[in-house]
Design a protein around this motif. Structure first.
Motif, PDB file in Angstrom:
ATOM      1  N   LEU A  34      22.535   2.738  33.307  1.00 10.44           N
ATOM      2  CA  LEU A  34      23.494   3.254  34.282  1.00 10.44           C
ATOM      3  C   LEU A  34      24.641   3.975  33.590  1.00 10.44           C
ATOM      4  O   LEU A  34      25.084   5.045  34.028  1.00 10.44           O
ATOM      5  CB  LEU A  34      24.035   2.104  35.141  1.00 10.44           C
ATOM      6  CG  LEU A  34      23.062   1.503  36.164  1.00 10.44           C
ATOM      7  CD1 LEU A  34      23.598   0.185  36.718  1.00 10.44           C
ATOM      8  CD2 LEU A  34      22.812   2.485  37.297  1.00 10.44           C
ATOM      9  N   ASP A  52      25.148   7.489  45.623  1.00 15.28           N
ATOM     10  CA  ASP A  52      23.807   6.902  45.693  1.00 15.28           C
ATOM     11  C   ASP A  52      23.781   5.430  45.319  1.00 15.28           C
ATOM     12  O   ASP A  52      23.022   4.648  45.900  1.00 15.28           O
ATOM     13  CB  ASP A  52      22.852   7.667  44.759  1.00 15.28           C
ATOM     14  CG  ASP A  52      22.616   9.106  45.204  1.00 15.28           C
ATOM     15  OD1 ASP A  52      22.899   9.389  46.394  1.00 15.28           O
ATOM     16  OD2 ASP A  52      22.207   9.930  44.368  1.00 15.28           O
ATOM     17  N   ASP A  53      24.579   5.059  44.321  1.00 17.92           N
ATOM     18  CA  ASP A  53      24.463   3.701  43.760  1.00 17.92           C
ATOM     19  C   ASP A  53      25.828   3.141  43.346  1.00 17.92           C
ATOM     20  O   ASP A  53      25.944   2.470  42.322  1.00 17.92           O
ATOM     21  CB  ASP A  53      23.524   3.764  42.536  1.00 17.92           C
ATOM     22  CG  ASP A  53      22.763   2.463  42.333  1.00 17.92           C
ATOM     23  OD1 ASP A  53      22.879   1.563  43.193  1.00 17.92           O
ATOM     24  OD2 ASP A  53      22.071   2.349  41.310  1.00 17.92           O
ATOM     25  N   ALA A  56      26.439  -0.643  42.256  1.00 18.68           N
ATOM     26  CA  ALA A  56      25.863  -0.992  40.955  1.00 18.68           C
ATOM     27  C   ALA A  56      26.821  -0.608  39.828  1.00 18.68           C
ATOM     28  O   ALA A  56      26.982  -1.356  38.849  1.00 18.68           O
ATOM     29  CB  ALA A  56      24.526  -0.290  40.763  1.00 18.68           C
TER      30      ALA A  56
END
Length: 385
Positions: A34, A52-53, A56
């Motif tokens: 990531l 999107d993420d 996380a």
């Protein structure tokens, strides 16, 4: 370089050895992947990754701040978060996403408030204030700070966070960690946090109101105007809280506010002061003090100026009507008579109001001109002093 003068841009130029942290098991392979996608990328690319993420990445950042104590790395991650939130403050909601329900998102920032250098303290304070303000409220049916109902591990509660934040902010107002940025940073965060009733309570209990009052003074530079505005914004928020009003009534807050509104040309400063005065008008003796300090004439002068802010215009109208009511109360003949008979006659608004004399001239004839004979010695003293 002096850590107190570091900027976010300077910190983000560093190269952090993420692979080494994975090798030593301070971060996982997933975290490394990531970070490789995100670090040193364009703003548009990072923005898409967060869209999107986002949760996380928040989990990765918070995990690093929890597990890694190397100063350069802590500064770097705080700079990443600061940059992320500066681009879009609504991203603070990502810290409360349900997918990070078992993580204590507040603890690292709260700890760093007291243990880090100035750069770390300042970023931790600003980030913490934003994510606290963005938290889901209890009526939404969510659990504060993502604490799972079956969690046995102690989670930092919102009360812990707010108490710790207020203590740090008061400490900055008393003895700032940075000579020029400590107080502005504290006031800026307070202007966000004092919307919370529990923060108002803690702030008053820690005697914080008296630390704000000296900051209410006319300003000239852009930086000092912003500090003045945010200080007055804090006072406005406190004007909704009765224990704070009690302190404001016994300090020099009112003369200071009136001096600011008299000399300031910045519309947002005038607006927040006028709205504060409107809130205080009906409390205790504030109305009488405002009349004595010449606020009615000042309001007339302010109304004659070309303001565009509707809240300011409405506030001025409400303040004008409220002050008129106060003058009527102060100018009642019964109050005047009571002052004369008790020997407390003074040069108050009622003595300066021609309407009072016209409306009450016949009342002086009562009881064989009792009031007139009682006040004659006072008048003689004033005439021949």
């Amino acid at each position: 370089m002096d850590h107190a003068e570091l900027t976010t841009e300077q910190v983000l130029k560093r190269d952090i050895p993420w692979e080494t942290y994975m090798t030593t098991k301070l971060i996982t392979g997933t975290c490394l992947q990531l970070l490789r996608r995100y670090d040193k990328r364009s703003e548009s690319h990072r923005s898409q990754l967060l869209d999107d993420d986002g949760p996380a990445y928040v989990q990765v950042f918070v995990g690093i701040l929890r597990d890694i104590f190397k100063e350069e790395t802590v500064e770097y991650v705080l700079a990443l978060i600061d940059e992320m939130l500066a681009a879009n403050p609504k991203r603070a909601r990502l810290f409360h996403d349900g997918t990070i329900v078992d993580k204590d998102i507040y603890e690292p920032f709260l700890r760093l408030l007291w243990k880090g250098n100035w750069f770390i303290q300042e970023k931790s304070c600003k980030i913490l204030a934003l994510i606290v303000s963005a938290r889901p409220k209890p009526q939404d049916g969510t659990v504060t700070n993502g604490e799972a109902s079956n969690s046995k591990r102690k989670i930092t509660t919102i009360d812990d966070v707010l108490k710790g934040l207020v203590e740090w902010l008061c400490a900055q107002l008393k003895k700032p960690s940075h000579p020029s940025r400590g107080i502005p940073t504290a006031v800026n965060c307070l202007a966000t946090l004092l919307k919370e009733p529990v923060v108002r309570s803690s702030f008053v209990q820690l005697d914080g109101v008296k630390l704000l009052v000296p900051l209410i003074s006319p300003a000239s530079t852009q930086q000092s105007i912003q500090l003045l505005y945010e200080t007055c914004l804090c006072i406005w928020l406190l004007s909704y809280y009765e224990p704070a009003i009690e302190y404001l009534a016994t300090s020099r807050t009112l003369p200071r506010l009136i001096e600011v509104v008299k000399s300031s040309t910045k519309e947002k400063v005038v607006r927040v002061v006028v709205l504060t005065l409107r809130n205080l008008l009906s409390k205790g003796t504030f109305g009488a003090q405002m009349v004595d300090l010449g606020l009615p004439q000042m309001v007339q002068s302010l109304k004659a100026q070309a303001w565009s802010d509707e809240d300011l215009l409405e506030g001025l109208n409400q303040l004008e009507e409220g002050l008129k009511d106060n003058i009527k109360k102060l100018s009642s003949f019964d109050k005047y008579k009571q002052e004369v008979l008790l020997g407390h006659l003074d040069w108050s608004p009622m003595h300066k109001d021609p309407i009072f004399w016209r409306e009450n001239v016949t009342n002086f004839e009562e009881n064989d001109f009792q009031v007139l004979f009682c006040c004659l010695p006072k008048i003689s003293i004033r005439l021949f002093a």
